[in-house]
Design an enzyme around this catalytic site. Structure first.
Site, PDB file in Angstrom:
ATOM      1  N   ASN A  63      -0.565  -3.876   3.887  1.00 22.44           N
ATOM      2  CA  ASN A  63      -0.308  -3.912   4.697  1.00 22.44           C
ATOM      3  C   ASN A  63      -0.268  -4.846   5.646  1.00 22.44           C
ATOM      4  O   ASN A  63       0.633  -6.012   5.503  1.00 22.44           O
ATOM      5  CB  ASN A  63      -0.682  -2.612   5.549  1.00 22.44           C
ATOM      6  CG  ASN A  63      -0.345  -2.340   6.567  1.00 22.44           C
ATOM      7  OD1 ASN A  63       1.197  -2.783   7.073  1.00 22.44           O
ATOM      8  ND2 ASN A  63      -0.497  -1.348   7.403  1.00 22.44           N
ATOM      9  N   THR A  64      -1.621  -5.246   5.356  1.00 24.45           N
ATOM     10  CA  THR A  64      -1.905  -6.509   7.019  1.00 24.45           C
ATOM     11  C   THR A  64      -1.420  -8.056   5.972  1.00 24.45           C
ATOM     12  O   THR A  64      -0.839  -8.472   7.030  1.00 24.45           O
ATOM     13  CB  THR A  64      -3.047  -7.193   6.679  1.00 24.45           C
ATOM     14  OG1 THR A  64      -3.820  -4.959   7.350  1.00 24.45           O
ATOM     15  CG2 THR A  64      -4.624  -7.397   7.873  1.00 24.45           C
TER      16      THR A  64
ATOM     17  N   LYS B 205      -1.439  10.872   2.140  1.00 24.93           N
ATOM     18  CA  LYS B 205      -2.903  10.156   2.152  1.00 24.93           C
ATOM     19  C   LYS B 205      -3.490  10.796   3.180  1.00 24.93           C
ATOM     20  O   LYS B 205      -3.105  10.916   4.706  1.00 24.93           O
ATOM     21  CB  LYS B 205      -2.178   8.679   2.058  1.00 24.93           C
ATOM     22  CG  LYS B 205      -3.518   7.949   2.494  1.00 24.93           C
ATOM     23  CD  LYS B 205      -3.245   6.866   2.682  1.00 24.93           C
ATOM     24  CE  LYS B 205      -4.637   5.705   2.619  1.00 24.93           C
ATOM     25  NZ  LYS B 205      -4.401   4.443   3.925  1.00 24.93           N
TER      26      LYS B 205
ATOM     27  N   ALA C 210      -6.903  -0.571   0.479  1.00 22.44           N
ATOM     28  CA  ALA C 210      -7.363  -1.141   1.872  1.00 22.44           C
ATOM     29  C   ALA C 210      -7.616  -2.788   1.309  1.00 22.44           C
ATOM     30  O   ALA C 210      -8.835  -2.761  -0.146  1.00 22.44           O
ATOM     31  CB  ALA C 210      -7.931  -1.031   2.777  1.00 22.44           C
ATOM     32  N   GLY C 211      -8.108  -4.169   2.228  1.00 26.49           N
ATOM     33  CA  GLY C 211      -8.550  -4.766   1.527  1.00 26.49           C
ATOM     34  C   GLY C 211      -8.304  -6.127   0.410  1.00 26.49           C
ATOM     35  O   GLY C 211      -8.062  -7.412   0.473  1.00 26.49           O
TER      36      GLY C 211
END
Ligand code: SF4
Lengths: 252, 383
Positions: A203-204, A94, A181-182
């Site tokens: 992830n987060t 990535k 992301a997000g």
């Protein structure tokens, strides 16, 4: 019906890509199991350690997707990718090129250059990018095997802020589109999948939830639900193909 | 009229920078008395805080809201860093110093045991530290260009690179080309504490040496970035002057520099004064633990993406908690004397007393039990 995700020469049954950078390492294995993920991303910087290496916690059948975080330009991305191949044997990378320490937004220009450099070195290059159609095309032409647009700034859990632009990528780019992301909540993952995104990376949202295992499961189900809805819609009779033509039926 | 502390020495490089001006104009405008509890709540409810909001979080009324402030800080910390806590240790290789900072045990007027490690001694120390599992090291010297010259530091970095993955330096300020040289030797992080941003106090506390020149020190981070260094760290020594103003100035320093160089990685430390050999009269309690945590949280909420180091000057329990709320980096297995890792009898005296002398292993296990993820390295040198 088997519904596989194809990236380069690889095939996956799961459409859930797990990020690994924010966990307690020992929880990773069970999170992977609950998520039924087959791909896990990790930063090469994090594998560059002799102590409690996260790689030791990843089951063998899981595909490692190292990222080039820490790279501020395409040359650094290439250097990191080569090191990643040396350290983990990974051939799928990535690409992350970021030169903004505040918002962590990817630099599309340098990322495009990096795609070309990595593809030339034989990598399966998956660029993390800001969803811009022209850059996505350039990345495809440079040899990208999937495109990873962001839904919102990383870590914000805000969901599909870039929805309209991701829709354009889905429509126009003939490569797997992986929203990167997000995505903070399962329903946002479902929404993206329903639009026709090919896979989700999170992830987060999972790493910081109260119960990592439950949240991993929730995401798994949401992604499957979204995918099924997308597939179901594909089977729908389209407006354009309807038999009756109330407005234009008068034409001779 | 130019003050003495603004007169550059001939060997000091002048760069064209507007950062100092911006910091001081923010300081001139600051008035910490004007904030109310409502201002603090308003700041906490904003997604992105501006400098005014940051000041509200530092104000006295904010102290009553410390629990709410800590909650928001923890959320930001998790968003950017998850459970990760980064480990490192300092290695003091020389305590010769040509400056005279009135608050410091190393200062040149102070009669302490001086030492500078030879390369074989440095290597022994490195090997000893390496055994603990650490992979990040911060090389420190007192500020003596003659006793510990740039070449000596460069060679020490090269040695450290044999054993460590991440190398930072905390040494006297350098010119751009010198930073570039040390970067090429393998160092990527530079720490320079401004100590205080109040020029009158600065002049009174720094009586001699290169350090007396305020703007040269203030522009160190910018020269380091221009020299190719990846990350820069900041800090004011709280207790020298009004801690709110010095904290605001530090925040502005980081804020404006990051704006100017968006790729630079930013890091902050929050040292408070502790008693030293020379001066027991300084009151270390001006910034008590409540204020210290308040400051850390304010930084975290204002600039959620920065790294924050919690010093061994603080006690173990405070550190354990601080890394869960606001801080991201912790030093472990620390010794501030010269040659102390390998010898029972250290060669040179310590710079300051430490309050948390736990080993790497102890801190590692404690943090892991608290659900955090100790990380020895999250960095790669790419030139
Ligand atoms: S604070 Fe640094 S520069 Fe000042 S006397 Fe101590 S070692 Fe020297």
């Amino acid at each position: 019906m088997r519904d596989v995700l194809k990236i380069g020469k690889y095939e996956f049954n799961s459409r859930f890509i797990l990020g690994s950078g924010k966990y307690n390492t020992k929880l990773i294995k069970s999170a992977i199991e609950d998520a039924e993920a087959e791909i896990i991303t990790m930063s090469l910087r994090r594998i560059n350690t002799d102590c409690d290496n996260i790689l030791d916690y990843i089951p063998e059948n899981i595909k490692i997707l190292p990222n080039t975080s820490g790279a501020r330009n395409s040359d650094e991305a290439l250097r990191i990718a080569l090191l990643a191949r040396e350290l983990s044997g990974a051939d799928m990378i990535k690409i992350e090129v970021i030169k903004d320490s505040k918002y962590l937004l990817p630099d599309n220009y340098e990322t495009t250059l990096a795609v070309e450099k990595l593809a030339n070195e034989g990598f399966i290059a998956l660029p993390y990018m800001y969803p811009d159609l022209n850059f996505a095309r350039d990345m495809k032409n440079a040899g990208a095997q999937a495109i990873m647009p962001l839904a919102s700034p990383i870590g914000t859990n805000k969901g599909l802020s870039t929805k309209e632009f991701i829709k354009i990528l889905i429509e126009e780019i003939d490569l797997p589109i992986i929203v990167d992301a997000g995505i903070g909540k399962p329903h946002q993952a479902a929404e993206a999948m329903e639009l026709g995104v090919d896979a989700i990376m999170a992830n987060t949202a999972i790493a910081t939830s109260g119960d990592i295992n439950l949240m991993a499961k929730a995401f798994k189900h949401a992604i499957i639900a979204g995918r099924l809805a997308y597939l179901a819609k594909m089977g729908e009779v389209k407006d354009t193909a309807q038999a009756s033509s109330p407005l234009t039926g008068f034409l001779e | 009229m130019i003050n003495e502390i603004e007169k550059y020495f001939p060997d000091m490089e002048v760069i064209n920078s507007d950062i100092e001006e911006k910091i001081h104009s923010a300081l001139d405008k600051a008035n910490f008395e004007k904030y109310t509890k409502e201002d603090v709540i308003k700041a906490l409810n904003k997604e992105t805080l501006d400098i005014d909001d940051f000041c509200a979080l530092l104000s006295n009324p904010a102290k009553d809201l410390i629990e709410e402030i800590a909650k928001r800080a923890k959320k930001e910390r998790e968003r950017y860093f998850g459970k990760n806590v980064y480990f490192f240790t300092p290695l003091y290789i020389s305590n010769y110093c040509e400056n005279q900072c009135v608050y410091c045990g190393f200062n040149c007027k102070n009669n302490i045991k001086r030492a500078k490690l030879g390369f074989d001694e440095i290597e022994k120390e490195l090997i000893e530290i390496k055994k603990s599992g650490l992979e990040e090291i911060l090389i420190l010297t007192g500020e003596s260009r003659t006793k510990s010259d740039v070449q000596y530091i460069g060679q020490s970095i090269q040695l450290a690179k044999k054993y460590f993955k991440n190398i930072g330096i905390e040494i006297y300020p350098l010119n751009t080309d010198e930073y570039n040289y040390l970067h090429k030797m393998g160092a990527d992080y530079v720490t320079v504490f401004q100590e205080t941003y109040d020029k009158t106090t600065y002049e009174k506390k720094h009586l001699k040496g290169h350090k007396r020149i305020y703007p040269y020190r203030l522009n160190s981070q910018e020269r380091a970035i221009l020299g190719g260094i990846r990350g820069v760290a900041f800090g004011a020594l709280l207790g020298l002057f009004d801690y709110k103003k010095d904290t605001l100035a530090t925040a502005c320093h980081m804020y404006y520099l990051q704006k100017k160089y968006p790729h630079a990685e930013i890091s902050v430390s929050i040292p408070r004064l502790r008693p030293t050999v020379i001066d027991n009269s300084i009151n270390p309690n001006e910034v008590k633990e409540l204020e210290l945590l308040q400051i850390m949280c304010a930084y975290r909420i204002f600039m959620p993406f920065i790294n924050m180091t919690i010093s061994t000057r603080e006690r173990a329990d405070f550190r354990n908690n601080a890394v869960q709320i606001a801080a991201t980096k912790i030093s472990a297995g620390v010794s501030t004397g010269i040659g102390e890792h390998t010898k029972k009898e250290k060669d040179g005296d310590n710079q300051f007393e430490i309050a948390d002398s736990r080993s790497v292993d102890e801190i590692y296990k404690t943090l892991e039990n608290l659900g955090m993820q100790p990380i020895m390295n999250d960095y790669i040198y790419v030139g």
